[in-house]
Write a protein that holds these residues in place. Structure first.
Motif, PDB file in Angstrom:
ATOM      1  N   VAL A   5       0.839  -1.197   0.000  1.00 50.29           N
ATOM      2  CA  VAL A   5       0.000   0.000   0.000  1.00 50.29           C
ATOM      3  C   VAL A   5       0.877   1.252   0.000  1.00 50.29           C
ATOM      4  CG1 VAL A   5      -1.665   1.333   1.375  1.00 50.29           C
ATOM      5  CG2 VAL A   5      -1.979  -1.128   1.069  1.00 50.29           C
ATOM      6  N   ALA A   6       1.939   1.235   0.801  1.00 52.91           N
ATOM      7  CA  ALA A   6       2.828   2.394   0.878  1.00 52.91           C
ATOM      8  C   ALA A   6       3.446   2.709  -0.482  1.00 52.91           C
ATOM      9  CB  ALA A   6       3.924   2.144   1.911  1.00 52.91           C
ATOM     10  N   TYR A   7       3.923   1.683  -1.176  1.00 52.74           N
ATOM     11  CA  TYR A   7       4.511   1.918  -2.502  1.00 52.74           C
ATOM     12  C   TYR A   7       3.459   2.392  -3.504  1.00 52.74           C
ATOM     13  CZ  TYR A   7       9.063   0.145  -1.174  1.00 52.74           C
ATOM     14  OH  TYR A   7      10.291  -0.004  -0.595  1.00 52.74           O
ATOM     15  N   ALA A   8       2.253   1.893  -3.383  1.00 52.52           N
ATOM     16  CA  ALA A   8       1.172   2.351  -4.268  1.00 52.52           C
ATOM     17  C   ALA A   8       0.883   3.831  -4.024  1.00 52.52           C
ATOM     18  CB  ALA A   8      -0.082   1.518  -4.046  1.00 52.52           C
ATOM     19  N   TYR A   9       0.872   4.236  -2.770  1.00 56.95           N
ATOM     20  CA  TYR A   9       0.661   5.653  -2.463  1.00 56.95           C
ATOM     21  C   TYR A   9       1.795   6.506  -3.031  1.00 56.95           C
ATOM     22  CZ  TYR A   9      -3.331   5.088   0.733  1.00 56.95           C
ATOM     23  OH  TYR A   9      -4.563   4.849   1.280  1.00 56.95           O
ATOM     24  N   LEU A  10       3.028   6.021  -2.921  1.00 54.41           N
ATOM     25  CA  LEU A  10       4.149   6.782  -3.479  1.00 54.41           C
ATOM     26  C   LEU A  10       4.002   6.934  -4.990  1.00 54.41           C
ATOM     27  CD1 LEU A  10       7.333   5.558  -1.578  1.00 54.41           C
ATOM     28  CD2 LEU A  10       6.288   7.824  -1.510  1.00 54.41           C
ATOM     29  N   ARG A  11       3.649   5.851  -5.665  1.00 57.34           N
ATOM     30  CA  ARG A  11       3.473   5.922  -7.118  1.00 57.34           C
ATOM     31  C   ARG A  11       2.352   6.890  -7.488  1.00 57.34           C
ATOM     32  NH1 ARG A  11       4.391   0.543  -6.568  1.00 57.34           N
ATOM     33  NH2 ARG A  11       2.207  -0.016  -6.778  1.00 57.34           N
ATOM     34  N   GLY A  12       1.356   6.993  -6.617  1.00 59.11           N
ATOM     35  CA  GLY A  12       0.246   7.902  -6.856  1.00 59.11           C
ATOM     36  C   GLY A  12       0.482   9.308  -6.338  1.00 59.11           C
ATOM     37  N   LYS A  17       0.293   9.814   2.912  1.00 61.62           N
ATOM     38  CA  LYS A  17      -0.332   8.499   3.086  1.00 61.62           C
ATOM     39  C   LYS A  17       0.706   7.393   2.968  1.00 61.62           C
ATOM     40  CE  LYS A  17      -4.998   9.707   1.636  1.00 61.62           C
ATOM     41  NZ  LYS A  17      -6.085   9.436   0.681  1.00 61.62           N
ATOM     42  N   ALA A  18       1.675   7.560   2.089  1.00 63.29           N
ATOM     43  CA  ALA A  18       2.747   6.576   1.950  1.00 63.29           C
ATOM     44  C   ALA A  18       3.550   6.492   3.248  1.00 63.29           C
ATOM     45  CB  ALA A  18       3.653   6.934   0.785  1.00 63.29           C
ATOM     46  N   ALA A  19       3.901   7.637   3.797  1.00 60.82           N
ATOM     47  CA  ALA A  19       4.661   7.662   5.042  1.00 60.82           C
ATOM     48  C   ALA A  19       3.892   6.972   6.159  1.00 60.82           C
ATOM     49  CB  ALA A  19       4.997   9.103   5.434  1.00 60.82           C
ATOM     50  N   ALA A  20       2.616   7.259   6.262  1.00 61.45           N
ATOM     51  CA  ALA A  20       1.788   6.627   7.291  1.00 61.45           C
ATOM     52  C   ALA A  20       1.700   5.116   7.080  1.00 61.45           C
ATOM     53  CB  ALA A  20       0.394   7.244   7.297  1.00 61.45           C
ATOM     54  N   SER A  21       1.644   4.691   5.833  1.00 58.62           N
ATOM     55  CA  SER A  21       1.578   3.263   5.547  1.00 58.62           C
ATOM     56  C   SER A  21       2.885   2.557   5.897  1.00 58.62           C
ATOM     57  CB  SER A  21       1.221   3.020   4.079  1.00 58.62           C
ATOM     58  OG  SER A  21      -0.090   3.461   3.826  1.00 58.62           O
TER      59      SER A  21
END
Length: 93
Positions: A5-12, A17-21
């Motif tokens: 999920v974190a990497y998906a947030y980064l790509r988006g 949200k990525a940091a929180a994930s």
């Protein structure tokens, strides 16, 4: 799953949200230097230099050794001028 999920947030480009994930993964591997480094990168991208530096420090303490990568990683460009970053890099030799 949190890591994915974190990497998906980064790509988006959803950096906070990525940091929180990534932060959600840390309780499962609190001493993993690569996870600490990646979490630091996400915080740097999200604009939280203090948290990024704290996590980079922990990553190096736990064995992160890629000085060249740390110096060239564009994710860390926002914290590279911070004197605390220079102190962390010095520890890498």
């Amino acid at each position: 799953a949190w890591n994915t999920v974190a990497y998906a947030y980064l790509r988006g480009n959803h950096r906070a949200k990525a940091a929180a994930s990534f932060e959600g993964v840390l309780p499962f591997a609190p001493n993993n230097p690569v996870l600490l480094y990646n979490t630091a990168c996400a915080y740097a991208l999200a604009g939280d230099a203090g948290k990024a530096i704290e996590l980079l420090d922990r990553a190096v303490t736990q064995g992160y050794k890629d000085k060249a990568g740390m110096m060239s990683d564009p994710d860390l460009s926002a914290v590279r001028s911070d004197p605390r970053f220079a102190d962390i890099v010095k520890r890498l030799g």
